[in-house]
Enzyme design. Structure first.
Site, PDB file in Angstrom:
ATOM      1  N   GLU A 125      20.783  52.853  35.149  1.00 30.17           N
ATOM      2  CA  GLU A 125      20.501  51.710  36.013  1.00 30.17           C
ATOM      3  C   GLU A 125      19.601  50.692  35.317  1.00 30.17           C
ATOM      4  OE1 GLU A 125      21.723  50.723  38.801  1.00 30.17           O
ATOM      5  OE2 GLU A 125      22.998  52.468  39.083  1.00 30.17           O
ATOM      6  N   CYS A 282      35.527  41.686  43.965  1.00 27.06           N
ATOM      7  CA  CYS A 282      34.906  40.550  44.656  1.00 27.06           C
ATOM      8  C   CYS A 282      34.051  39.777  43.656  1.00 27.06           C
ATOM      9  CB  CYS A 282      34.068  41.050  45.829  1.00 27.06           C
ATOM     10  SG  CYS A 282      33.564  39.742  46.980  1.00 27.06           S
ATOM     11  N   CYS A 289      41.174  39.171  46.331  1.00 26.02           N
ATOM     12  CA  CYS A 289      41.135  39.547  47.745  1.00 26.02           C
ATOM     13  C   CYS A 289      42.330  40.414  48.141  1.00 26.02           C
ATOM     14  CB  CYS A 289      41.092  38.293  48.617  1.00 26.02           C
ATOM     15  SG  CYS A 289      39.595  37.288  48.381  1.00 26.02           S
ATOM     16  N   CYS A 292      41.423  44.082  47.774  1.00 24.88           N
ATOM     17  CA  CYS A 292      40.107  44.497  48.258  1.00 24.88           C
ATOM     18  C   CYS A 292      40.242  45.406  49.476  1.00 24.88           C
ATOM     19  CB  CYS A 292      39.269  43.274  48.617  1.00 24.88           C
ATOM     20  SG  CYS A 292      37.629  43.693  49.268  1.00 24.88           S
ATOM     21  N   CYS A 298      36.472  41.402  56.235  1.00 23.37           N
ATOM     22  CA  CYS A 298      35.776  40.314  55.537  1.00 23.37           C
ATOM     23  C   CYS A 298      35.914  39.025  56.341  1.00 23.37           C
ATOM     24  CB  CYS A 298      36.352  40.127  54.132  1.00 23.37           C
ATOM     25  SG  CYS A 298      35.534  38.820  53.187  1.00 23.37           S
TER      26      CYS A 298
END
Length: 575
Positions: A125, A282, A289, A292, A298
């Protein structure tokens, strides 16, 4: 194809501040003419390649009136179905990019195995902040080979850590990993805390995002994440068109992220799925889209292109509300605006201009010295701030920004640095003498070169000072110009380079920075004595392998090209 890796910019590792998720009734939105409110956060973080700066180049906010909508539109009230769709999608793609740190959580893990996973996730991370996955993978693998456990890392020193980090940028991240590991070993039983609250409060360099990612993935704790990818994704899912860094905006988004992981059986996978979806589907530009899994939920996608249905209720069940239920957080946006209008765009802050005069100081055993007889002076930067703990050539920082620096001023800077750095500095270099019309470089060569052979044992002197041009290096908040000059010393000791003080010191107030007094960095006692040196002579063939940043490497290459051209000119003149 993955996006181009972001240029290494600064030590500031974040675009999204950690703020409280306490839910407050939204008040009047900030004026569009004012800058977004700044949150007060202890740590600034982001992950993977999508920092908010990437979005600044998109279309400006489309003009128009805000679509009347209830504040409830921005709440994820029924997260079970979208979460199920998200996990189904993630199960099919989670191995696609070959991330070695991605491993499924096992309920059978004991405390030690969970702590080991926490360490692995923590390293990944921190490396992923402002850096693309493809760039991080080889660095992560090398890191885990060198420091397979948190105790291995805690026993190291900053020079070793920076050396392994070299080329990844944002070197303060490496220092935070080292100090965090040392605190975990010294004070926390050799393990990272097993809950996000303790992790954020007890481990330096870990903020709310990192704590959420580590604890959800390694300990299966139901805590959220909000990085650049998730910020953009949830802004679109919730159709939130508000100042992106304002506290109220972040409160709404953190609440949405929390809803996704609340009571989830696989919170770590939910968080990784949100990040992966934002990174690969995204996207800032050209979001896919059609593929997705969250498209049915959305709101931004639903409203896209519906310019004539301002007053129609949405499929999420939010009809035009009563006035007391209206959202006052969102700013104006033309009805039917595209998905890429979210999140709200903000004006990019112009980077400040700074000019440093960098002196590549060389000492030669003789005027015609080969590689083995050429030494270069490096000084260590302070342990905190920009490029912390890295080495650089002696530098006079923040001089007045001008298109050129007079020869006399450059000579004075070199003399000041030599006086501050060497036990027995050479006499001041002769000022440039006027001539017919030589170039600045020719004047410096002519006025600062001497006829003496400069053989070992003769007095140390400045043989020449040659301008080497400017090097531009851009940080997120600074546009830095390095004005470089090559300073050649000859003569002096017969048994090695001119001696340095045991500890480099600032000779007087107001002098250029030459080397900072080393601070009591966490774990400094673990490092070898050599690692703590603030000033050192380095052989020519070892400069590129020293712990220097990208900007210093640019300077080194430019000066090498200069002296190679200079050597060629001398060889032709001798023919």
């Amino acid at each position: 194809m993955s996006k181009k890796r972001k240029v290494v910019l600064s030590d500031d590792d974040s675009d999204y501040a950690d703020v409280s998720t306490s839910r407050k009734k939204p008040r009047k939105a900030p004026s569009r003419k004012k800058a977004p409110a700044k949150s007060k956060a202890k740590t600034h973080e982001t992950s993977d390649a999508s920092a908010y700066e990437d979005e600044q180049d998109l279309e400006s906010t489309e003009p128009g009136n805000a679509r009347p909508h209830a504040v409830a539109l921005h709440n994820l009230s029924n997260p079970e179905s979208p979460r199920e769709a998200l996990l189904k999608w993630y199960d099919g793609v989670h191995t696609a990019r070959g991330m070695p740190w991605r491993k499924p959580f096992q309920q059978s893990w004991n405390a030690e195995e969970k702590a080991q996973r926490a360490y692995e996730v923590w390293v990944s991370e921190i490396m992923l902040q402002q850096t693309q996955v493809a760039t991080v993978i080889p660095y992560y693998n090398k890191w885990m080979e060198r420091f397979p456990t948190i105790r291995d890392l805690a026993g190291s020193d900053i020079d070793t850590v920076n050396g392994l980090w070299k080329g990844l940028g944002y070197y303060s991240r490496a220092a935070r990993l080292l100090s965090g590991a040392q605190k975990a070993v010294d004070e926390l039983g050799g393990r990272l805390p097993d809950n996000a609250q303790d992790m954020e409060s007890k481990v330096p360099g870990i903020g709310r995002y990192s704590a959420g990612a580590i604890c959800s993935i390694a300990y299966n704790q139901c805590v959220p994440v909000l990085d650049g990818n998730v910020h953009r994704l949830l802004s679109r899912v919730l159709a939130l068109h508000a100042p992106p860094k304002a506290k109220q905006t972040l409160d709404v988004l953190w609440a949405g992220a929390s809803a996704f992981v609340k009571d989830a059986e696989r919170p770590g996978d939910v968080n990784q799925a949100l990040i992966e979806l934002g990174s690969t589907v995204c996207k800032v530009r050209d979001p896919a889209c059609g593929s997705c899994p969250l498209r049915p939920w959305c709101v931004a996608h639903e409203h896209q292109g519906k310019e004539d249905e301002v007053d129609a209720p949405s499929s999420a069940g939010h009809a035009v509300p009563d006035i007391e239920e209206l959202c006052t957080l969102c700013g104006p946006l033309r009805a039917g605006a595209s998905v890429t209008a979210y999140p709200m765009k903000v004006e990019k802050k112009k980077a400040r201009e700074e000019l440093d005069v960098v002196n590549v100081i060389e000492w030669r055993t003789s005027p015609a010295a080969s590689t083995g007889g050429r030494w270069f002076l490096l000084v260590r930067r302070p342990e905190g701030g920009l490029l912390a703990g890295l080495h650089e050539f002696p530098t006079a920082p923040n001089v007045p920004v001008t298109s050129s620096t007079p020869t006399s001023a450059r000579i004075a800077i070199a003399d000041s640095l030599l006086t501050a750095l060497l036990v027995s500095p050479p006499p001041p270099a002769a000022p440039a003498r006027p001539s017919a019309a030589p170039s600045d470089t020719q004047a410096a060569r002519r006025s600062n070169s001497r006829t003496s052979s400069g053989s070992p044992g003769s007095p140390l002197r400045v043989a020449k000072i040659v301008p080497a041009g400017d090097v531009l290096h851009v940080f997120s908040h600074i546009r830095k110009t390095y004005r470089v000059q090559w300073v050649v010393l000859e003569g002096g000791p017969t048994d090695g380079p001119p001696p340095l003080p045991s500890k480099a010191k600032e000779k007087a107030k107001g002098k250029p920075r030459v080397a900072a007094k080393q601070t009591a960095a966490a774990g400094a006692s673990r490092g070898s004595p050599a690692s703590q040196a603030t000033t050192q002579w380095v052989r020519e063939d070892a400069v590129a392998d020293a712990n220097i940043g990208t900007g210093v490497m640019k300077i080194w290459r430019q000066v090498r090209a200069l002296w190679e051209a200079d050597d060629d000119a001398h060889s032709h003149s001798d023919e």
